[in-house]
Design a protein around this motif. Structure first.
Motif, mmCIF file in Angstrom:
data_model
loop_
_atom_site.group_PDB
_atom_site.id
_atom_site.type_symbol
_atom_site.label_atom_id
_atom_site.label_comp_id
_atom_site.label_asym_id
_atom_site.label_seq_id
_atom_site.Cartn_x
_atom_site.Cartn_y
_atom_site.Cartn_z
ATOM 1 N N GLY A 12 29.680 35.428 39.905
ATOM 2 C CA GLY A 12 29.334 35.206 38.499
ATOM 3 C C GLY A 12 27.986 35.837 38.229
ATOM 4 N N ASP A 91 30.881 32.575 34.742
ATOM 5 C CA ASP A 91 31.262 32.031 36.043
ATOM 6 C C ASP A 91 32.615 32.608 36.463
ATOM 7 N N MET A 93 35.104 31.405 38.097
ATOM 8 C CA MET A 93 36.293 30.552 38.093
ATOM 9 C C MET A 93 36.547 29.916 36.725
ATOM 10 N N SER A 94 36.018 30.532 35.665
ATOM 11 C CA SER A 94 36.198 29.912 34.353
ATOM 12 C C SER A 94 37.290 30.592 33.528
ATOM 13 N N VAL A 114 33.222 32.589 46.633
ATOM 14 C CA VAL A 114 32.883 32.483 45.212
ATOM 15 C C VAL A 114 31.407 32.139 45.056
ATOM 16 N N HIS A 116 28.971 31.024 42.167
ATOM 17 C CA HIS A 116 29.058 30.554 40.787
ATOM 18 C C HIS A 116 27.841 30.960 39.945
ATOM 19 N N ASN A 117 27.987 30.776 38.631
ATOM 20 C CA ASN A 117 26.876 31.034 37.712
ATOM 21 C C ASN A 117 27.135 30.239 36.432
ATOM 22 N N SER A 119 28.279 29.344 32.693
ATOM 23 C CA SER A 119 29.472 29.737 31.958
ATOM 24 C C SER A 119 29.380 29.184 30.539
ATOM 25 N N SER A 122 29.561 25.429 30.376
ATOM 26 C CA SER A 122 28.374 24.579 30.547
ATOM 27 C C SER A 122 27.347 24.875 29.452
#
Ligand code: SAM
Length: 261
Positions: A12, A91, A93-94, A114, A116-117, A119, A122
């Motif tokens: 992400g 992200d 996985m979004s 993965v 994350h970051n 998104s 959030s």
């Protein structure tokens, strides 16, 4: 037993510009042989050249069509013999497309990691609406002849029945420079209300329009649908929230974004 060849990294890169990548994400990109970037779930405020400069890598743009239907001939094929990074704005996985890509990779024996970051899921917390009070998310697609799905209307109906907020994701096709605005989304919902007349959405309904969440210049405006229709939210990317029952702390927070105080 699966034999893992080379890893595929889902990374992400955040919602704003080249500097939103995490240190772990940056370090991983730098050691990859091939770097792909999806360009269909959001849009950064900087161009691809800025990313390439910071990462020190050439970036290959991948369309939704390529990821959904042709990844076996590109990303997944390369991940069998090289270190491949698949960069996602926000992200990784979004979006269902990317969850699906990961499953297809794992099934092909490719080990996935993965990173994350932030998104949009959030970042909507910036409105002050509490994340655990959101119900099912829905999307509004660009209207096409003979295709006017009413799912967004049904989702708002169901969420409001349960006092929950609804996040509406708005269609975008960056490669065609087409981005649905908050105004288009409100018009779409009013058209369905006009047809169904179930009092799910009206001009007097409180809405929260958001643009460029995660950037240094986000635009958030709260007001009734009719008021928001007259507002300009500026550059993409936009999303719309139809709040459910508000906690007093949420009411206070929305005051900050009210058009008419
Ligand atoms: C599948 S979602 C996920 C986008 C992204 N991959 C993420 O992690 O946030 C795509 C939708 O999010 C919304 N969106 C994406 N980025 C946004 C932003 N910075 N501000 C407001 N809405 C955004 C748009 O309505 C878009 O249709």
């Amino acid at each position: 037993m699966l034999f893992y060849v080379m890893p595929l990294y889902f990374i992400g890169i955040g919602l704003y510009d080249e500097k939103d990548v995490s240190l772990r994400g940056l370090g991983t990109i730098k050691k990859c042989d091939v770097v792909y970037l999806e360009d269909y779930t959001s849009m950064l405020s900087c161009g691809i050249k800025k990313l390439e400069k910071l990462y020190g890598k050439k970036i290959i743009l991948s369309s939704r069509e390529m990821v959904e239907n042709k990844a076996e001939d590109s990303i997944l094929k390369e991940a069998l013999e090289k270190n491949v990074a698949f960069l996602v704005i926000g992200d990784p996985m979004s979006a269902t497309t990317h969850i699906d890509l990961r499953l297809r990779a794992e099934k092909a024996g490719i080990k996935c990691f993965v990173i994350h970051n932030a998104s949009v899921f959030s970042a909507v917390g910036f409105t002050g609406l509490q994340l655990y009070k959101f119900g099912r998310t829905t999307s509004i697609p660009f209207q096409e002849e003979n295709w006017h799905p009413e799912t967004p209307y049904d989702v708002i109906k169901e969420n409001r029945k349960n006092g929950l907020h609804t996040l509406l994701l708005l269609d975008l096709r960056p490669n065609e420079k087409r981005f649905m605005t908050v105004n288009d989304a409100i018009k779409y919902l009013l058209t369905i209300e006009n047809k169904r007349k179930e009092k799910v959405f009206s001009k007097s309904m409180l809405c929260v329009g958001c643009a460029r969440l995660g950037s240094l210049k986000p635009c958030i405006k709260a007001g009734n649908a009719e008021e928001l229709l007259k507002e300009d939210f500026g550059k993409p990317v936009h999303c719309l929230i139809v709040p459910g029952k508000l906690h007093f702390a949420e009411e206070d927070a929305l005051e900050l974004f009210k058009i008419h105080k």
